[in-house]
Enzyme design. Structure first.
Site, mmCIF file in Angstrom:
data_model
loop_
_atom_site.group_PDB
_atom_site.id
_atom_site.type_symbol
_atom_site.label_atom_id
_atom_site.label_comp_id
_atom_site.label_asym_id
_atom_site.label_seq_id
_atom_site.Cartn_x
_atom_site.Cartn_y
_atom_site.Cartn_z
ATOM 1 C CG ASP A 14 16.060 1.629 1.140
ATOM 2 O OD1 ASP A 14 16.682 1.685 0.076
ATOM 3 O OD2 ASP A 14 14.852 1.354 1.209
ATOM 4 C CB SER A 42 11.150 5.812 -2.148
ATOM 5 O OG SER A 42 10.258 4.974 -1.502
ATOM 6 C CG HIS A 94 13.340 1.120 -2.286
ATOM 7 N ND1 HIS A 94 13.420 1.735 -1.059
ATOM 8 C CD2 HIS A 94 12.288 1.677 -2.902
ATOM 9 C CE1 HIS A 94 12.444 2.622 -0.944
ATOM 10 N NE2 HIS A 94 11.747 2.606 -2.056
HETATM 11 N N1 ARG Z 1 8.286 -0.235 1.055
HETATM 12 C C1 ARG Z 1 9.252 0.611 0.426
HETATM 13 C C2 ARG Z 1 8.565 1.681 -0.410
HETATM 14 O O1 ARG Z 1 7.592 1.414 -1.046
HETATM 15 C C3 ARG Z 1 10.161 -0.128 -0.464
HETATM 16 C C4 ARG Z 1 11.072 -1.026 0.229
HETATM 17 C C5 ARG Z 1 11.798 -1.936 -0.693
HETATM 18 N N2 ARG Z 1 12.226 -3.095 0.031
HETATM 19 C C6 ARG Z 1 11.755 -4.343 -0.170
HETATM 20 N N3 ARG Z 1 12.107 -5.281 0.645
HETATM 21 N N4 ARG Z 1 10.944 -4.625 -1.167
HETATM 22 O O2 ARG Z 1 9.034 2.787 -0.511
#
Ligand code: ARG
Length: 719
Positions: free
Chosen positions: A223, A657, A85
């Site tokens: 991811d 992330s 992501h």
């Molecule tokens: N929740 C994750 C973060 O903020 C991002 C994941 C992205 N995936 C998604 N399905 N939008 O680090």
């Protein structure tokens, strides 16, 4: 200043241990603040291996990846691991309908095939300096009210000075505020701009589970994406150039495929973006009452219209995918945040803390009236809070209105007495570039629906006394009854049909010969400026007053709070500066009678698999992998399966992330990529029982990588 310094030294000397795994620690202070506790919990490294100013240390392998993520160097040839992501925008930008890397994945067989990721720099932290004294020196003598007004300028000036004489294209400095303006640190970065995409799984793996599984455990998302940093032939940061060579790091993280057990030590280095752990009860209430529900409502609407178009056509899907993912990510976050804040009665807990503080503060003139004053600022601001959210998440969330709002700078320039034609020409050139970029990214069908809904929702939900009255009168007389959806549809149709800023040719003609009369007639400009002028002329001043007063009051509150808790160790709120968090792999119980394991596996991924689904489909190669069970050295022997993900107690947040999850020996064992739903209140309060970081196991990454590219080459994962 001295007082503040003495306060911080005091904190260090009298530290006692903070028991939970809460805390995003500054790497340069690990040694004196928490090192002993880290060792107790399983760390096997020396202080200098964690952070050193003279020698290569772990911090040298950690980078800011792009605009808001973390990445880490994992090879002597500048290879970078980060999340899928985090690479998403770059992967989407490199994709076309014919070469759809987002859907099909991409693996460079040789370095020559790696794809330049424009606008995705890698930033390395070069030095940190405490500049509190310098800042306070400049603030000395200023009346209290002036401090928030002058502070940013002072911080920027110090940042600029810090890199004077250095190559401004590849060096960046930033002074960041800590403990609500009680301490200031300068961070200097080297910026490498030639970063290339090396590999990515198809998004059916990299985003497996989509928004349904986002912010949730158990999670089976692969991811990850892989990039490489390049430098000039003489070893310096450089812009993209085909002749550049792979970056030679001073330190890179070794990778371990040994896996982890429940209870094993983990630490995470990275760039958490922002937390508000010292938020007041008033701040929590305005969030749950007004800010979060308004944002969620508006995003619900935007996402619905975007998805409608994305489902129709692959080209549109590629065009909107990255922006859709970003909007959806924090739509779910803020919805969950409100739910958890209310469920755990965070407002009530904060109120109790504030009562205790006020009791302690009695008779101390610097502190005793702080909460009466804070309450007053919230009472004064609250009536306008929804309006501000509608501007940010509504008016400025329509790409067309957002672009049109930039044109207000042109109008302002024309009104400036004695403005030079060159100034107008320069501005027009910038606006033309911005307009071309906007048109390239624009999806008219979804934006037209969004614009119509925003103007209607604004009318229905914002206080009637605050509406841009003349604009709604105009809408009524030209397009019809304000209570009818058709009225807003007609308005949107007119705007999208008649604005000049949706055609590159018409826009170019305008910017070549700008003319205020034509600008004032443009329907997109008319609409955007009516709402923005109404807000900025009549209501923004209340927000400025509110934030300025709160800056002063919160600075005093935190200083007092630390005095009240002398001897306790404090960590600063996240502010996108490098931090380290340490904890352990740990299962948890999300609710009565339910226990979540610390790992999830390919078996669980197959249980979720839904052929043809938008979020839970899988590529054939992945199905073949599971069918053949040819996992080799990456298999978890005890589970007889591949561990896809695991959870830890580490304290992280957005910005982390892509961060490496590191074992006690300093080896990378996974990538942090999310937080769990039950602890979505984590920006404001850390729940020591429920907070978990969701991590991708590097063995899953390795097996996917080697398997998915097996037909191409037998190259090792880390190259
Ligand atoms: N929740 C994750 C973060 O903020 C991002 C994941 C992205 N995936 C998604 N399905 N939008 O680090």
């Amino acid at each position: 200043m001295k007082k503040i310094l003495a306060l911080f030294v005091g904190l260090v000397l009298f530290t006692n241990s903070l028991k939970a795994d809460e805390g995003m620690w500054l790497p340069q202070l690990l040694g004196e603040q928490v090192y002993a506790d880290m060792v107790k919990k399983g760390l096997k490294l020396t202080k200098e291996q964690l952070y050193s100013i003279n020698k290569a240390s772990m911090k040298d392998a950690i980078i800011i990846f792009g605009g808001g993520c973390t990445g880490e160097i994992v090879s002597k040839e500048g290879l970078v691991f980060t999340n899928h992501h985090c690479g998403y925008g770059a992967i989407a930008a490199a994709s076309t309908v014919e070469h759809n890397y987002l859907d099909d994945g991409f693996w460079a067989k040789t370095k020559n095939e790696e794809i330049y990721a424009k606008g995705v720099p890698a930033k390395f932290l070069m030095r940190i300096e405490d500049v509190s004294e310098k800042v306070n020196e400049k603030l000395k003598g200023l009346p209290k009210e002036e401090v928030p007004v002058k502070l940013n300028g002072i911080m920027n000036e110090i940042s600029k000075k810090a890199i004077e004489g250095m190559n401004a294209n590849f060096t960046e400095a930033r002074v960041a505020s800590f403990f609500k303006d009680n301490q200031f640190l300068l961070f200097v970065y080297e910026v490498y701009k030639d970063v290339r995409l090396v590999g990515t799984p198809p998004q059916s793996i990299g985003k497996f589970g989509g928004d349904t599984d986002n912010w949730e455990w158990p999670r089976h998302t692969g991811d990850f994406s892989i990039f490489r940093v390049y430098m000039s032939k003489d070893g310096k940061p450089a812009d993209y150039n085909a002749d550049n060579v792979p970056f030679k790091p001073t330190y890179f993280l070794p990778v371990s495929i040994k896996g982890l057990k429940d209870g094993d030590y983990t630490m995470i280095y990275g760039y958490p973006g922002g937390t508000s752990r010292y938020e007041t009860s008033y701040g929590v209430k305005i969030k749950t009452d007004i800010e979060n529900p308004t944002l969620v409502d508006l995003r619900d609407m935007r996402l619905k219209y975007m998805l409608e178009e994305m489902k129709k056509d692959t080209k549109i899907k590629l065009q909107l995918a990255s922006s859709y993912a970003q909007i959806a990510n924090y739509w779910k976050f803020f919805d969950g945040e409100s739910k958890q804040l209310l469920k755990y009665k965070v407002y009530e807990q904060k109120q109790q803390n504030e009562k205790d503080f006020t009791t302690w503060a009695k008779g101390k003139p610097d502190y005793e009236n702080i909460f009466t004053a804070i309450e007053k600022t919230y009472v004064e601001w609250t009536p306008y809070a929804k309006h501000r959210m509608f501007i940010r998440e509504g008016i400025l969330a329509s790409p067309l209105l957002s672009f049109a709002s930039n044109l207000m700078a042109l109008d302002a320039a024309y009104k400036k007495p004695g403005v030079k034609p060159e100034e107008i020409a320069t501005l027009c050139k910038q606006l033309k570039t911005a307009c071309d970029r906007f048109i390239d990214d624009e999806n008219i069908a979804s934006d037209r629906n969004i614009l119509a809904s925003v103007i209607q929702m604004f009318y229905n939900q914002v206080d009637a006394g605050q509406l841009p009255k003349a604009e709604y009168d105009r809408i009524k007389s030209k397009y019809g009854d304000l209570s009818k959806t058709e009225t807003y549809k007609a308005l949107a149709n007119d705007v999208f049909t008649n604005t000049v800023f949706l055609s590159k040719d018409k826009a170019a003609a305008f910017f070549d010969k700008p003319d205020t009369a034509a600008l004032h007639k443009d329907p997109a400009y008319l609409l955007a400026s009516a709402f923005l002028n109404n807000y900025s002329n009549n209501y923004m001043k209340y927000f400025t007053e509110f934030t300025n007063k709160n800056t002063i009051l919160n600075r005093a509150y935190l200083k007092g709070y630390m005095e009240m808790n002398k001897g306790k160790i404090f960590y600063p709120d996240a502010n996108f500066t490098m931090r380290v968090s340490y904890g352990a792999v740990k299962s948890y119980s999300p609710k009565d009678a339910v226990k979540y394991s610390h790992v999830c596996t390919l078996k669980g991924m197959m249980d979720k698999y839904k052929p043809g689904d938008y979020e839970f489909d899988l590529p054939k190669k992945q199905l073949d992998l599971v069918a053949a069970k040819d996992y080799g050295q990456y298999k978890d022997v005890a589970l007889n399966d591949i561990v896809v993900g695991f959870i830890t107690t580490n304290d992280i947040t957005g910005g982390n992330s892509g961060s490496p999850v590191i074992n006690g020996k300093g080896e990378l064992v996974g990538l942090a990529f999310d937080g769990n739903y039950e602890a979505l209140s984590h920006k404001i309060t850390f729940d020591k029982d429920l907070n978990r970081t969701i991590c991708l196991d590097v063995r899953y990454m390795s097996v996917s990588y080697t398997h998915l590219r097996a037909h191409e080459t037998k190259a090792n994962l880390v190259c």
